[in-house]
Design an enzyme around this catalytic site. Structure first.
Site, PDB file in Angstrom:
ATOM      1  N   TYR A 292       0.851  -1.198   0.000  1.00 51.85           N
ATOM      2  CA  TYR A 292       0.000   0.000   0.000  1.00 51.85           C
ATOM      3  C   TYR A 292       0.882   1.241   0.000  1.00 51.85           C
ATOM      4  O   TYR A 292       1.746   1.418   0.865  1.00 51.85           O
ATOM      5  CB  TYR A 292      -0.884  -0.015   1.245  1.00 51.85           C
ATOM      6  N   TYR A 336      -5.865   5.467  -7.085  1.00 49.85           N
ATOM      7  CA  TYR A 336      -6.097   5.351  -5.646  1.00 49.85           C
ATOM      8  C   TYR A 336      -7.518   4.852  -5.444  1.00 49.85           C
ATOM      9  O   TYR A 336      -8.464   5.623  -5.423  1.00 49.85           O
ATOM     10  CB  TYR A 336      -5.892   6.718  -4.987  1.00 49.85           C
TER      11      TYR A 336
END
Lengths: 381, 402
Positions: A292, A336
């Site tokens: 991430y 995102y």
């Protein structure tokens, strides 16, 4: 117990954009339908739905849109992007226990054209909740954005280990190089150099613009069913070999500043220990790491917490590219979607269909939001 | 045109020397010390002038005569013509090779050192013009100065805080004691009244013993920067950008977040707790006794005249306002003198060998100017002078024997 019981049978997504031009519910419904089609399943097969507590689309609303019937399992996970892999964990647990048979995890957001997480939220510090009280030790003092909260840990990491802005920048360069060859990535055909990273403006020192992930509109959905059933479906299953959640001692959301040390991510450590225990693997067995990457410094800290290298050694590890990292371009390069697009990339690597395919990828590690209570997966063939 | 003039002036080198009106003399020294409020007796005892007076001896006085080859005059004229009409001094770095003795005759020569621009600044687009001056007694250089001004086109709007109200904290019965403490000007740390554990941020139940009877202690207010950020983007309601937020470790063993005001941040810096706008903030901890100067109109006028600076903005309120100022304001030579006084009040025998200052917000009449300082090497003192508008001066003072 959970390892190997469930698998990801389908993935789906909308296009990734800066202005989707449609509601978040429509994005969610499109992604879920696309994932079901990919899995060779029908909306009527769905009996479970899982999403983020931050998602604006109720499970029943999505169920209505796709024309699903009865649901026997629905669940939401908190803590922003930390929820990503936990949606799949919830689904896997539901499938493994027989509570549901086909669970779809989804996340849909107009994060660029609608509510932008990077702006200062006045409401966040005034909520009459524990979160509002927690934020009140930081937001009024001027620490009111995700970049700001991460910058505090990044500065301490630099101080402790001598890491530099260039070390952060190398993560961005790798992500953008991968995005450059991914037609679905927002930054397709737009790689960056380390010099461009260094020339990008400050957001919150020590973070530059190119240390921060982009803002995107889009949706991703993941279909989870039993490993047994998945083997009968059209796509090669991505078996859920480990699925974990974790929060550390004295955990806050983005502002765990009151622990002894601020240069690591104990919640990723919690997740890591479970990953290796469930899968009986170690970092050395990981063929592709989808970490991430909302902000580059936390990618370095994750590598250390996960055991890819020692404390303070991640800058060198990344400089040498000792593990294929964020092969879709990450959230800095592709989009995102709160970490859900990383899970989809993990599945493609296992299937052998990724644009930047790693040869013989047997084990893919995927992590979720960092600096918050988090989650992670190991997917296997 | 700007670049050509700059090149020509640089090529021309030093202008012709200009002599001071009077030799170094006791009446001017005494007037200057009186205006600065400086009671240091060393100057009288040793028959020397305060180093920070270096520039005073050659000030042009009430009726200045322009010298055509003065590089700053020439550069100013060209920039005025190009529309860069406004001026603000940004840096003044003076080096004192030795102290001047009574009776010595001083002359100054200046040259253009560099012109950098056009640069976008918070005030508007402009050019930074740096000149270098050297003062001589005969052929001996006794002091030198690097002086930088920004010549700019005033921007349509001056920088102001982002619109909107600052973010206020949520307060509940678990945290009210802390905010009551802020109102009272003190930093309170939650303490379990059963087991004595300290905790911040606080909560209703002691994680060590489970008791639900929290009390608090008042922190010493000292701390050390554990980490910090500098926020540039996005805009934050009610705040000027950029600003620094520090995570500060207290000797009591907890950490507290607050804005850090008045210093370049670094990990390990010693800071002191303060309150501003109902929030905890951190300021650099002063190693020197703090010095506060009430900036009365009399102070502004008398110190400007004692430094032989007769510019109207320092003594004529009507003209100052007509030129866009809020009031008359302190001149740079006085700021330099006060920086020196702050250090020599602390170490009366110290001989100041250089003062390098960066100028920030103006210091208007009716404000209060407060200095704090940190000793960063045996001979270096970092100084900050703040008023109600922010940092008026930040800089560094070198001494021969601290």
């Amino acid at each position: 117990m959970l390892s190997g019981k469930a698998a990801i049978a389908g993935i789906g997504a909308t296009e990734f954009s800066k202005d989707s031009g449609r509601s978040e519910l429509q994005l969610a419904a499109e992604a879920v339908r696309s994932a079901l089609a990919d899995a060779g399943l029908h909306p009527s097969d769905v009996d479970g739905l899982v999403t983020f507590s931050m998602d604006s689309n109720a499970e029943v609303a999505v169920a209505r849109e796709i024309g699903a019937g009865e649901l026997t399992f629905f669940s939401r996970i908190g803590y922003g992007g930390g929820a990503a892999c936990a949606t799949v964990q919830q689904a896997a647990m539901a499938v493994a226990t027989g509570v549901a048979s086909v669970v779809v995890c989804y996340r849909a957001l107009n994060e660029r054209s609608g509510h932008r997480f990077g702006q200062v939220s006045l409401a966040a510090a005034s909520a009459p909740t524990t979160s509002g009280i927690d934020n009140s030790w930081h937001y009024p003092m001027g620490l009111g954005t995700p970049a700001g909260t991460v910058a505090m840990a990044a500065r301490r990491y630099m101080h402790k280990y001598g890491a530099t802005s260039e070390d952060f920048g190398r993560v961005a360069v790798i992500d953008r190089r991968h995005a450059a060859t991914n037609p679905h990535a927002w930054f397709y055909e737009r790689p960056i150099t380390l010099a461009e990273h260094q020339a990008s403006r400050w957001i919150t020192e020590p973070l530059r613009l190119l240390d921060c992930c982009q803002e995107s509109d889009g949706a991703v959905a993941i279909v989870v069913t039993s490993a047994e059933r998945a083997r009968d479906l059209p796509r090669p299953p991505a078996v859920i070999t480990a699925a974990t959640q974790g929060s550390g001692p004295d955990q806050f959301t983005m502002t765990s500043y009151y622990r002894d040390d601020l240069s690591g991510l104990p919640e990723i450590g919690v997740v890591a220990r479970q990953l290796w225990a469930q899968s009986r693997l170690s970092a050395a067995d990981v063929d592709v790491a989808i970490l991430y990457d909302h902000f580059t410094p936390y990618v370095l800290m994750q590598l250390e917490e996960l055991g890819f290298c020692g404390r303070g050694e991640a800058p060198a590890f990344v400089a040498e590219e000792r593990v294929p990292l964020n092969t879709h371009g990450g959230q800095l390069g592709e989009a995102y979607i709160h970490g859900m697009n990383g899970i989809a990339e993990g599945v493609r690597q296992i299937r052998g269909t990724a644009v930047n395919q790693v040869a013989d990828a047997h084990h893919v590690l995927v992590t979720a939001g960092t600096g918050v209570p988090t989650s992670a997966l190991i997917l296997a063939r | 045109m700007i670049a050509e003039t700059a090149a020509q002036l640089k090529q021309a080198g030093y202008c012709t020397p200009r002599s001071g009106r009077d030799p170094v003399n006791l009446p001017m020294i005494n007037n200057w010390l009186e205006a600065m409020g400086d009671n240091n007796r060393r100057y009288a005892a040793e028959g020397v002038a305060p180093p920070a007076m270096a520039q005073v001896w050659t000030m042009r006085g009430l009726h200045p005569v322009a010298t055509p080859d003065d590089p700053l005059f020439a550069m100013t004229a060209v920039l005025d013509e190009a529309g860069f009409t406004a001026v603000v001094a940004t840096n003044c770095e003076q080096t004192y090779h030795r102290e001047l003795r009574l009776g010595e005759e001083v002359a100054v020569r200046s040259r253009l050192s560099e012109v950098v621009g056009p640069k976008k600044t918070a005030l508007g687009e402009g050019y930074f013009v740096t000149t270098e001056s050297t003062w001589f007694v005969g052929d001996e250089p006794v002091s030198s100065m690097l002086f930088r001004v920004l010549k700019y086109k005033p921007a349509a709007s001056t920088p102001s805080p982002v619109a909107g109200d600052p973010i206020r904290p949520a307060v509940n019965r678990d945290t009210a004691y802390f905010w009551d403490g802020i109102t009272a000007g003190e930093l309170r740390i939650q303490q379990c009244s059963s087991c004595g554990s300290l905790r911040h941020p606080p909560g209703p139940m002691c994680p060590s013993c489970g008791a639900t009877k929290p009390s608090f202690v008042v922190a010493s207010g000292d701390g050390v920067v554990y980490s910090y950020v500098v926020h540039h983007h996005p805009p934050v309601p009610g705040r000027r950008l950029p600003y620094v937020v520090a995570l500060v470790e207290l000797p009591e063993g907890v950490r507290v977040v607050g804005e850090l005001i008045g210093a370049e941040p670094r990990v390990g810096m010693r800071v002191a707790f303060d309150v501003a706008a109902g929030l905890p903030i951190w300021r650099p901890k002063s190693d020197l006794p703090p010095l506060s100067i009430e900036i009365t109109p009399t102070f502004v006028v008398s110190s400007a005249l004692a430094t032989r600076d007769f510019q109207d903005v320092h003594h004529d309120r009507d003209l100052a306002i007509a030129k866009g100022s809020k009031d008359i304001f302190v001149n740079i030579l006085t700021t330099t003198g006060l920086v020196q006084r702050f250090v020599t009040d602390w170490k009366p025998q110290a001989r100041v060998t250089s003062i390098a200052i960066k100028l920030g917000v103006p210091c208007y009449a009716y404000d209060m100017l407060t200095f704090s300082g940190r000793v960063t090497s045996p001979t270096t003192i970092e100084v900050v002078g703040r008023n109600s508008l922010g940092a008026h001066v930040t800089g560094s003072v070198e001494v021969a024997d601290a």
